[in-house]
Design an enzyme around this catalytic site. Structure first.
Site, PDB file in Angstrom:
ATOM      1  N   ASP A   1      26.226 -60.267 -34.050  1.00 41.96           N
ATOM      2  CA  ASP A   1      24.917 -59.623 -34.114  1.00 41.96           C
ATOM      3  C   ASP A   1      25.128 -58.118 -34.258  1.00 41.96           C
ATOM      4  OD1 ASP A   1      24.256 -62.250 -33.425  1.00 41.96           O
ATOM      5  OD2 ASP A   1      22.692 -61.653 -32.019  1.00 41.96           O
TER       6      ASP A   1
ATOM      7  N   LYS B   1      17.101 -60.155 -37.230  1.00 39.43           N
ATOM      8  CA  LYS B   1      16.767 -60.235 -35.796  1.00 39.43           C
ATOM      9  C   LYS B   1      15.954 -59.001 -35.429  1.00 39.43           C
ATOM     10  CE  LYS B   1      19.348 -60.007 -31.370  1.00 39.43           C
ATOM     11  NZ  LYS B   1      20.658 -60.181 -30.711  1.00 39.43           N
TER      12      LYS B   1
ATOM     13  N   LYS C   1      15.524 -64.377 -35.915  1.00 40.62           N
ATOM     14  CA  LYS C   1      15.788 -64.361 -34.471  1.00 40.62           C
ATOM     15  C   LYS C   1      14.929 -63.292 -33.795  1.00 40.62           C
ATOM     16  CE  LYS C   1      19.478 -63.609 -31.017  1.00 40.62           C
ATOM     17  NZ  LYS C   1      20.933 -63.433 -30.787  1.00 40.62           N
TER      18      LYS C   1
HETATM   19  O1  LIG Z   1      19.496 -60.516 -27.997  1.00 45.73           O
HETATM   20  C1  LIG Z   1      19.003 -60.786 -26.933  1.00 45.73           C
HETATM   21  C2  LIG Z   1      18.251 -59.864 -26.076  1.00 45.73           C
HETATM   22  O2  LIG Z   1      19.033 -58.803 -25.649  1.00 45.73           O
HETATM   23  C3  LIG Z   1      17.698 -60.604 -24.895  1.00 45.73           C
HETATM   24  O3  LIG Z   1      16.669 -59.861 -24.343  1.00 45.73           O
HETATM   25  P1  LIG Z   1      16.003 -60.318 -22.949  1.00 45.73           P
HETATM   26  O4  LIG Z   1      17.030 -60.052 -21.905  1.00 45.73           O
HETATM   27  O5  LIG Z   1      14.791 -59.444 -22.825  1.00 45.73           O
HETATM   28  O6  LIG Z   1      15.658 -61.759 -23.041  1.00 45.73           O
END
Ligand SMILES: O=C[C@H](O)COP(=O)(O)O
Length: 327
Positions: A164, A227, A263
């Protein structure tokens, strides 16, 4: 005139991604986003019942299979990552899965920082669950370019099958689409066989039009997924941004025949929100995108609420009305 309007053509994209396609900056610049129409439509979505009650358990299981189960904290340890991986292998309590005839359900991937790739890979051995590494100076992407490229190689070497990357927001904010294209190409190349998700950090891109154009440029340069966010911006995944990105994916598919995944990430923690996202995907892109190879939730705390809702469905007798949400 904006700076972005003065930029001329991108190189023709003739790599395997877009064989023979005439994709250039004119196409990118033609991307518009009618902000008020998009915001109106997005505002109407959560109010509707997105999925009928009797099908919700099936949709929630589908959501689980599309989660990139994430930990991205400064105090991550091998132990925390091992526990996360155990949850990735069996994301929902066994008796609930049995009642739903869904034993064997796993999440889509586990998403960690580079240093946690090796422990995650070890903990997931034999599970078939890929490890995704956030990379390229995540979350700001402001470390030296050669180090950002090298970081990708290190994570691939350590066993990450998905990378990513974060884009340089300034390339978008200054309308330097050529620089964004070149950056994404370099990241794509460094990933080799690993899948690459391009994190746009949409909360920092200023306008929905910028989101649309950045989405197209990243897809043209080889992103397998686009994403929304790192989860660290002030504003992360939103429904208006999702509509814009899904429509960019649709336009790209119509033009090239190539399916790019989506995503949303950051702040998605409720089962009912997950259902809204899934129904948007179904409406905007169709059932083919409702699978883990083309859709993921980036989420650290969504699973708990989904598990609670699934338990209610089972105790409420809905397991007998099991239907698969897509063909
Ligand atoms: O890519 C994923 C994100 O950093 C997750 O974010 P979150 O901790 O708010 O679910």
């Amino acid at each position: 005139m904006q700076a972005s309007d003065t930029i001329t053509h991108l190189p023709q994209v003739t790599e395997p991604r877009n064989p023979g396609m005439d994709l250039n900056m004119d196409w990118v610049m033609s991307a518009r986003a009618n902000t008020s129409a998009i915001e109106r439509r997005a505002a109407s979505l959560p109010g509707r019942r997105s999925v009928k009650k009797e099908y919700q358990a099936a949709w929630l299981c589908r959501a689980v299979s599309c989660i990139d189960l994430t930990t991205l904290a400064g105090d991550d340890t091998g132990g925390r990552v091992a526990r996360l991986c155990a949850k990735a292998r069996q994301p929902v309590r066994g008796d609930i899965l049995q009642a739903l005839d869904m034993t064997g359900l796993t999440v889509g991937a586990v998403c960690v920082y580079h240093d946690m790739v090796a422990p995650a890979r070890a903990a997931l051995t034999g599970s078939g669950i890929p490890v995704a590494a956030v990379s390229t100076g995540f979350p700001a992407g402001l470390s030296p370019f050669h180090l950002r490229v090298a970081e990708i190689g290190e994570s691939v070497k350590a066993g990450a099958e998905e990378i990513d990357i974060v884009i340089s927001r300034r390339h978008v904010l200054t309308g330097n689409w050529q620089a964004l294209y070149d950056e994404m190409r370099a990241f794509r190349t460094a990933c080799g066989d690993a899948h690459v998700k391009a994190i746009l950090a949409t909360g920092e891109l200023g306008t929905l039009r910028n989101v649309a154009r950045a989405s197209l440029v990243c897809m043209m340069a080889g992103a397998d997924f686009i994403k929304t966010s790192t989860g660290k911006e002030g504003v992360n995944a939103t429904l208006p941004v999702t509509l814009v990105m899904l429509r960019a994916i649709r336009a790209y598919h119509a033009r090239t025949g190539f399916r790019v995944g989506y995503k949303p990430a950051g702040g998605i923690s409720k089962a009912k929100d997950a259902l809204v996202y899934l129904s948007m995907i179904k409406e905007e892109l169709g059932d083919r995108w409702l699978r883990p190879d083309l859709f993921r939730f980036g989420a650290s705390s969504l699973l708990g609420d989904i598990e609670r809702q699934l338990e209610h469905h089972v105790t409420g007798g809905y397991s007998a009305k099991w239907r698969h949400p897509v063909g």
